[in-house]
Design a protein around this motif. Structure first.
Motif, short mmCIF file in Angstrom:
data_model
loop_
_atom_site.label_atom_id
_atom_site.label_comp_id
_atom_site.label_asym_id
_atom_site.label_seq_id
_atom_site.Cartn_x
_atom_site.Cartn_y
_atom_site.Cartn_z
N UNK A 1 0.74 -1.58 -0.14
CA UNK A 1 0.18 -0.03 -0.21
C UNK A 1 0.73 1.04 -0.04
N UNK A 2 0.70 2.51 -0.36
CA UNK A 2 1.05 3.66 -0.98
C UNK A 2 -0.32 4.79 -0.51
N UNK A 3 0.30 5.43 0.01
CA UNK A 3 -0.76 6.40 0.35
C UNK A 3 -0.40 7.62 0.05
N UNK A 4 -1.42 8.45 -1.06
CA UNK A 4 -0.66 10.06 -1.71
C UNK A 4 -1.54 10.23 -1.20
N UNK A 5 -0.59 12.02 -0.63
CA UNK A 5 -1.10 13.47 -0.12
C UNK A 5 -1.23 13.82 -1.01
N UNK A 6 -2.84 14.22 -0.85
CA UNK A 6 -3.11 15.02 -1.82
C UNK A 6 -4.47 16.05 -2.00
N UNK A 7 -4.74 16.95 -2.62
CA UNK A 7 -6.10 18.07 -2.61
C UNK A 7 -7.09 17.46 -3.48
N UNK A 8 -7.15 16.22 -3.95
CA UNK A 8 -8.29 16.18 -4.96
C UNK A 8 -8.47 14.99 -4.12
N UNK A 9 -9.94 14.27 -4.59
CA UNK A 9 -10.25 13.05 -4.05
C UNK A 9 -10.05 12.26 -5.41
N UNK A 10 -9.68 10.89 -5.25
CA UNK A 10 -9.71 9.59 -6.15
C UNK A 10 -9.98 7.95 -5.93
N UNK A 11 -9.91 7.47 -6.83
CA UNK A 11 -10.56 6.30 -6.11
C UNK A 11 -9.38 5.65 -6.09
N UNK A 12 -8.90 4.69 -4.83
CA UNK A 12 -7.60 3.41 -5.27
C UNK A 12 -7.51 3.12 -6.96
N UNK A 13 -5.70 3.09 -6.98
CA UNK A 13 -5.28 2.85 -8.13
C UNK A 13 -4.61 1.25 -7.66
N UNK A 14 -5.41 0.00 -7.94
CA UNK A 14 -4.87 -0.84 -8.48
C UNK A 14 -4.02 -1.72 -9.23
N UNK A 15 -2.40 -1.72 -9.41
CA UNK A 15 -1.41 -2.01 -9.84
C UNK A 15 -0.96 -3.65 -9.77
N UNK A 16 -0.70 -3.77 -10.72
CA UNK A 16 -0.14 -5.12 -11.03
C UNK A 16 0.74 -5.27 -9.44
N UNK B 1 1.13 -3.24 -5.32
CA UNK B 1 0.57 -2.02 -5.10
C UNK B 1 -0.60 -1.76 -5.28
N UNK B 2 -0.96 -0.97 -4.26
CA UNK B 2 -2.42 -0.11 -4.31
C UNK B 2 -1.37 1.56 -3.85
N UNK B 3 -2.27 2.35 -5.00
CA UNK B 3 -1.99 3.51 -4.18
C UNK B 3 -3.42 4.18 -3.98
N UNK B 4 -3.26 4.67 -2.74
CA UNK B 4 -5.15 4.87 -1.81
C UNK B 4 -4.87 6.56 -1.91
N UNK B 5 -4.98 7.04 -2.25
CA UNK B 5 -5.06 9.04 -2.16
C UNK B 5 -5.79 9.61 -1.13
N UNK B 6 -5.09 10.39 0.05
CA UNK B 6 -5.41 10.32 1.10
C UNK B 6 -5.68 11.66 1.01
N UNK B 7 -6.84 12.65 1.29
CA UNK B 7 -6.73 14.09 0.94
C UNK B 7 -7.44 14.66 2.39
N UNK B 8 -7.10 14.15 3.70
CA UNK B 8 -7.80 14.26 4.90
C UNK B 8 -6.28 14.92 5.42
N UNK B 9 -4.65 15.24 5.10
CA UNK B 9 -3.80 15.33 5.38
C UNK B 9 -2.77 14.84 6.07
#
Length: 219
Positions: A104-119, A122-130
């Protein structure tokens, strides 16, 4: 409980990228020089899905770091050198269909996005609350392993200033970049005391490890 650590390559004058970094050139001009020491190591190559490579003390240190990681936290800039809305065809990172994180990789961002599952796991989770929320999620996901703050510089500084980092590992590369993004520039709270816990020298890089002194990190 998971430890939170930073592990980054840095030039002798404190830069982690060269100047003019962009989506087309995420490490900036000359920035790839900071990572040349790792490209031929067996442990790094294995993470990229490649065979072969050198086994030496540098390789042991990289393997040790890989083994302890249960989750990553990174900033939006590291993910795609952008900060705006994702758009209709959002960028999927610099690492291709099989990123080298394998967790799991948690990406800090101001813009929401659904988790991105890769081969490759790895899954990128996009975190908007700090930053603290991202670290809490990463620590829960890491289980009995540790959380690596993978970059960029702004996220590293935020975590250090908030007293959330336990350990800093620097791979000091013998080059002067002269410009780019400095890792520790403009820390808001200081001085922050460190205890050196390891120094390992090799021809291509010097490995430094420090414990962040918790009694001074938040003063």
């Amino acid at each position: 409980m998971s430890a939170v650590f930073v592990d980054m390559s840095m030039s002798l004058d404190g830069f982690i990228t060269g100047p003019n970094d962009s989506r087309e050139n995420p490490l900036g001009e000359g920035g790839e020089r900071l990572h040349e020491w790792v490209f031929d190591l067996a442990s790094w190559r294995e993470q990229q899905g490649l065979d072969g490579g050198k086994t030496n003390r540098d390789d042991e240190i990289v393997a040790e770091s890989i083994e302890r990681i249960g989750a990553h936290v990174m900033g939006r800039r590291m993910f795609d050198n952008d900060g705006g809305p994702w758009g209709d065809e959002p960028f999927e990172g610099y690492w291709g269909e099989t990123p080298p994180f394998h967790g799991p990789v948690f990406v800090l961002t101001h813009h929401a996005r659904e988790p991105l599952e890769m081969d490759g796991g790895t899954t990128f989770h996009f975190v908007t609350d700090g930053t603290e929320a991202a670290l809490e999620r990463a620590e829960a996901a890491a289980g009995d392993r540790d959380v690596r703050i993978s970059g960029g510089a702004d996220v590293v500084r935020q975590c250090i200033e908030a007293g959330l980092v336990d350990e800093i590992q620097l791979q000091l590369v013998p080059v002067l970049l002269g410009d780019g993004i400095r890792l520790f520039e403009h820390l808001a709270d200081g001085p922050i005391e460190l205890e050196r816990t390891r120094v390992v020298e090799s021809p291509d890089v010097t490995h430094l490890r420090f414990r962040v002194k918790t009694d001074t990190a938040n003063e």
